[in-house]
Design an enzyme around this catalytic site. Sequence first.
Site, PDB file in Angstrom:
ATOM      1  N   TYR A  48       1.079  -1.082   0.215  1.00 41.53           N
ATOM      2  CA  TYR A  48       0.100   0.268   0.081  1.00 41.53           C
ATOM      3  C   TYR A  48       0.445   1.388  -0.644  1.00 41.53           C
ATOM      4  O   TYR A  48       0.383   2.214  -0.292  1.00 41.53           O
ATOM      5  CB  TYR A  48      -1.370  -0.354   1.586  1.00 41.53           C
ATOM      6  CG  TYR A  48      -1.965  -1.295   1.005  1.00 41.53           C
ATOM      7  CD1 TYR A  48      -1.951  -2.245  -0.075  1.00 41.53           C
ATOM      8  CD2 TYR A  48      -2.786  -1.197   2.551  1.00 41.53           C
ATOM      9  CE1 TYR A  48      -3.196  -2.734   0.232  1.00 41.53           C
ATOM     10  CE2 TYR A  48      -3.654  -2.085   2.064  1.00 41.53           C
ATOM     11  CZ  TYR A  48      -4.105  -2.994   1.392  1.00 41.53           C
ATOM     12  OH  TYR A  48      -5.112  -4.349   1.376  1.00 41.53           O
ATOM     13  N   LYS A  97       3.818 -15.112   1.457  1.00 39.40           N
ATOM     14  CA  LYS A  97       3.415 -16.336   0.125  1.00 39.40           C
ATOM     15  C   LYS A  97       4.918 -16.495  -0.228  1.00 39.40           C
ATOM     16  O   LYS A  97       5.551 -15.689  -0.869  1.00 39.40           O
ATOM     17  CB  LYS A  97       2.616 -15.250  -0.597  1.00 39.40           C
ATOM     18  CG  LYS A  97       0.981 -15.343  -0.307  1.00 39.40           C
ATOM     19  CD  LYS A  97       0.141 -16.762  -1.030  1.00 39.40           C
ATOM     20  CE  LYS A  97       0.791 -17.147  -2.165  1.00 39.40           C
ATOM     21  NZ  LYS A  97      -0.151 -18.389  -3.118  1.00 39.40           N
ATOM     22  N   ASP A 123      -2.842 -18.226   0.880  1.00 41.37           N
ATOM     23  CA  ASP A 123      -4.142 -18.865   0.712  1.00 41.37           C
ATOM     24  C   ASP A 123      -4.255 -20.154   1.557  1.00 41.37           C
ATOM     25  O   ASP A 123      -5.528 -19.997   2.216  1.00 41.37           O
ATOM     26  CB  ASP A 123      -3.888 -19.532  -0.891  1.00 41.37           C
ATOM     27  CG  ASP A 123      -2.494 -19.667  -1.127  1.00 41.37           C
ATOM     28  OD1 ASP A 123      -1.974 -19.932   0.473  1.00 41.37           O
ATOM     29  OD2 ASP A 123      -2.663 -20.875  -1.864  1.00 41.37           O
ATOM     30  N   ASP A 139     -10.884  -9.066   7.936  1.00 35.71           N
ATOM     31  CA  ASP A 139     -11.757  -8.996   6.839  1.00 35.71           C
ATOM     32  C   ASP A 139     -13.084 -10.216   7.195  1.00 35.71           C
ATOM     33  O   ASP A 139     -14.083 -10.441   8.179  1.00 35.71           O
ATOM     34  CB  ASP A 139     -12.809  -7.988   6.189  1.00 35.71           C
ATOM     35  CG  ASP A 139     -12.149  -6.593   5.934  1.00 35.71           C
ATOM     36  OD1 ASP A 139     -12.150  -6.438   7.567  1.00 35.71           O
ATOM     37  OD2 ASP A 139     -12.947  -5.897   5.730  1.00 35.71           O
ATOM     38  N   ASP A 148      -5.112  -6.774   6.116  1.00 35.58           N
ATOM     39  CA  ASP A 148      -6.360  -6.315   5.691  1.00 35.58           C
ATOM     40  C   ASP A 148      -7.621  -7.474   5.457  1.00 35.58           C
ATOM     41  O   ASP A 148      -8.530  -7.093   5.258  1.00 35.58           O
ATOM     42  CB  ASP A 148      -6.086  -5.382   4.653  1.00 35.58           C
ATOM     43  CG  ASP A 148      -6.721  -4.768   4.000  1.00 35.58           C
ATOM     44  OD1 ASP A 148      -8.004  -4.184   4.751  1.00 35.58           O
ATOM     45  OD2 ASP A 148      -7.304  -3.527   3.303  1.00 35.58           O
TER      46      ASP A 148
END
Length: 368
Positions: free
Chosen positions: A141, A192, A225, A253, A249
């Site tokens: 970001y 990852k 994942d 959620d 992020d």
Amino acid sequence: MTYNLLLLPGDGIGPEVMIETRRVLGWFSQNRNLSFAIEEDLVGGISYETHGVPATDQMMAKAKAADAVLFGAVGGPQWDKLPFEKRAERGLLRLRKDLELFANLRPALCFDALKDASSLKPEIVSGLDLLIVRELTGGVYFGEPRGISTLGDGSRRAVDTQVYTTGEVQRIARVAFELARLRGKKVASVEKSNVMHTGILWREEVQKVHDTEFPDVALTHILADNCAMQLVRNPKSLDVIVTDNLFGDILSDEAAQLTGSIGMLPSASLGAKDPKTGRQPALYEPVHGSAPDIAGQGLANPIACLLSLAMCLRYSFQRVEDARLLEQAVEHVLAEGYRTGDIMQPGMTKAGTAEMTNAILKALDKAA
Ligand code: NAD
């Protein structure tokens, strides 16, 4: 010992849930040998109306001097058209930036009484208590270069850069391991590393911090994942999850959705611990916003804000027993059937903001 707290109620339902938090703070100082020096100030839209800016330098100085900041919520449609720097939400962003709050903590707690409200089967979420520690100030970001450019053939190309330094990874890993020591002593580090260099660096640095400073905490590495899958398959196998800004992020959620209403979700943002004094900047806030649609009606669920206070007791003041007392009081009133509108179920007792807190205070009296 007296703890210095700065309360920033903000806008909309922020002040409504903060009044209730003050009552609960009063209960703890009267009954649990805790002493608070409480200051209050303006932030967000109300600060803009009074001072012309959403966060004043004076308020920022108070926030820096406090042991912890309790934040309500900011924003509302009347301030949506203001220039970017004057908008209510900038007040919160300035607090995060100036206090260098790089670690975002989002617990996913499923109270037994609300297990039927989850989109997952009750047996999968019942008793769930996990904590996601998200790196908040680095990663894709913020990484450079970033932007959209036009190529020679007229097509366009977009770039975002995922970037992490050893220092950034190590400091968030330390936060996660320290928090794990206050909980189940178990950390899952998520990246990852199979396809990303930042993932390889992340995994290696977290492992290093573990081996040299926190060998007593169990560490596992999970690909992002796979973690997303585990959260809906077997979330109770996880305790503390530490991950980068982007994965955090998304996963936080996803985890939040396991537990039902937004009116129940607390959060915290922490800065770096001063190695000499042990002081750590910290801001605690409900995940929800200012809820203009129900503001001023006494309908807001105060539990997200009260559970944020429980996080403050646990993580800033190391008062684990008091945090648990408050969480158990919440659990108790939910089991008794008290519900604000956002978590209402058939056959339960409808409560407003103050009635819900009255019931929680009564449960605290009983438990003490
Ligand atoms: P919101 O979280 O304020 O509300 C979403 C929905 O959830 C609404 O229907 C609201 O009534 C309900 N809700 C939220 N909290 C509740 C509670 N404690 N009890 C009962 N019901 C609750 O999000 P929104 O409507 O997207 O945003 C409203 C304003 O809040 C906007 O100005 C937005 O920018 C701001 N906002 C602020 C923060 C913050 O201060 N951290 C976070 C999100 C949104």
